[in-house]
Design an enzyme around this catalytic site. Structure first.
Site, PDB file in Angstrom:
ATOM      1  N   THR A 102       7.527   7.035 -14.132  1.00 27.50           N
ATOM      2  CA  THR A 102       8.010   6.490 -12.735  1.00 27.50           C
ATOM      3  C   THR A 102       7.037   5.954 -12.175  1.00 27.50           C
ATOM      4  O   THR A 102       7.480   4.586 -11.313  1.00 27.50           O
ATOM      5  CB  THR A 102       8.192   8.043 -12.094  1.00 27.50           C
ATOM      6  N   ASP A 109       0.864  -1.417   0.169  1.00 24.01           N
ATOM      7  CA  ASP A 109       0.064  -0.199  -0.060  1.00 24.01           C
ATOM      8  C   ASP A 109       0.997   1.177  -0.043  1.00 24.01           C
ATOM      9  O   ASP A 109       0.887   1.879   0.881  1.00 24.01           O
ATOM     10  CB  ASP A 109      -1.153  -0.130   1.359  1.00 24.01           C
ATOM     11  N   LEU A 110       1.284   1.534  -1.311  1.00 22.84           N
ATOM     12  CA  LEU A 110       2.456   2.973  -1.216  1.00 22.84           C
ATOM     13  C   LEU A 110       1.667   3.802  -2.011  1.00 22.84           C
ATOM     14  O   LEU A 110       2.346   4.823  -2.224  1.00 22.84           O
ATOM     15  CB  LEU A 110       3.842   2.278  -2.086  1.00 22.84           C
ATOM     16  N   LYS A 111       0.534   3.401  -2.585  1.00 22.59           N
ATOM     17  CA  LYS A 111      -0.331   4.606  -3.276  1.00 22.59           C
ATOM     18  C   LYS A 111       0.605   5.543  -4.210  1.00 22.59           C
ATOM     19  O   LYS A 111       0.835   6.654  -4.165  1.00 22.59           O
ATOM     20  CB  LYS A 111      -0.903   5.584  -2.257  1.00 22.59           C
ATOM     21  N   ASP A 137       2.841   9.859  -9.621  1.00 18.34           N
ATOM     22  CA  ASP A 137       3.994  10.247 -10.038  1.00 18.34           C
ATOM     23  C   ASP A 137       3.816  10.450 -11.717  1.00 18.34           C
ATOM     24  O   ASP A 137       2.614  10.202 -11.968  1.00 18.34           O
ATOM     25  CB  ASP A 137       5.265   9.488  -9.625  1.00 18.34           C
TER      26      ASP A 137
END
Length: 245
Positions: A80, A71-73, A76
């Site tokens: 990337t 869960d890094l959401k 960008d």
């Protein structure tokens, strides 16, 4: 719960429960994990733990048999975000997410980055509106739509880009299942068994209510991680969900 075969060494569970590992201490997190059964839940690793302990921590959880929601959401530029999602797939996680507000080009690039992984690709989910946000919070950002309407607009964009589903509040799930269909996965935080404190989640619902609303995967944190007997708490939640199914 029935343990089924997996294309990797990770166990697979049919439980919709995803336990949020919100620890700042690796040993404490692993001590908790060693008390529970990978047949009863999956695990969510967020920004704090991943930043502190990195990919190796995810591998340690996988070695214990758990499927991981990373869960890094990601939010960008398209290139990337695509590389980040591919790196998550290389790590072998079960689910990874991006912010729908990153736009169509970003989400499409992320989806395309997973094509080479075939059936081993993780589920790719987009975050719509954070469950801590209310209408007043959106207004501060210049968004005049209600949280539900804004989440639906972002979910429609997510589906158009070919992602697997969205993170949304349980209150939005009924509408989303009607609009986007059964195959579009709904992942919902802010799920708390009856009697639990709301904490910092504004829009909450019990596991049974979430299941009835059409939620596919429900994220539960402190009611399990701070339980005196987390294994029994998980079994009780799953048993209740099976009775409600």
């Amino acid at each position: 719960m029935t343990l089924t075969a997996s294309s990797s060494s990770r166990a697979v569970t049919n439980s919709p429960v995803v336990v949020a590992l919100d620890y700042h201490n690796r040993d404490a997190a692993l001590a908790f994990v060693d008390k529970i059964d990978p047949r009863d839940c999956r695990l969510k690793v967020g920004k704090e733990m991943f930043t502190l302990f990195g990919p190796q921590f995810v591998r340690e959880l996988q070695q214990r048999g758990f499927d991981i929601f990373l869960d890094l959401k990601f939010h960008d530029i398209p290139n990337t975000a695509a590389h980040a999602v591919a790196a998550a797939a290389d790590l072998g996680v079960w689910m990874v997410n991006v912010h729908a507000s990153g736009g169509a080009r970003m989400m499409t690039a992320a989806r395309e980055a997973l094509v080479p992984f075939g059936k081993d690709a993780p589920l790719l989910i987009a975050v719509t509106v954070l469950t801590s946000m209310e209408a007043s919070d959106l207004a501060d950002l210049g968004v005049t739509l209600s949280p539900a309407d804004y989440a639906e607009r972002l979910a429609a964009l997510t589906q158009k880009c070919g992602l697997d589903g969205v993170v949304c509040s349980a209150q939005e799930a009924v509408r989303f299942k009607q609009v986007f269909g059964q195959e579009f996965k709904l992942v919902t935080p802010g799920i708390r068994p009856q009697g639990s404190e709301a904490g910092d989640q504004r829009r909450i619902m019990t596991p049974e209510q979430a299941l009835a609303a059409g939620v596919d995967y429900m994220v539960i944190g402190r009611p399990v991680t701070q339980s005196v007997d987390p294994a029994q708490t998980l079994k009780a939640i799953n048993a209740s969900l099976q009775r409600s199914a």
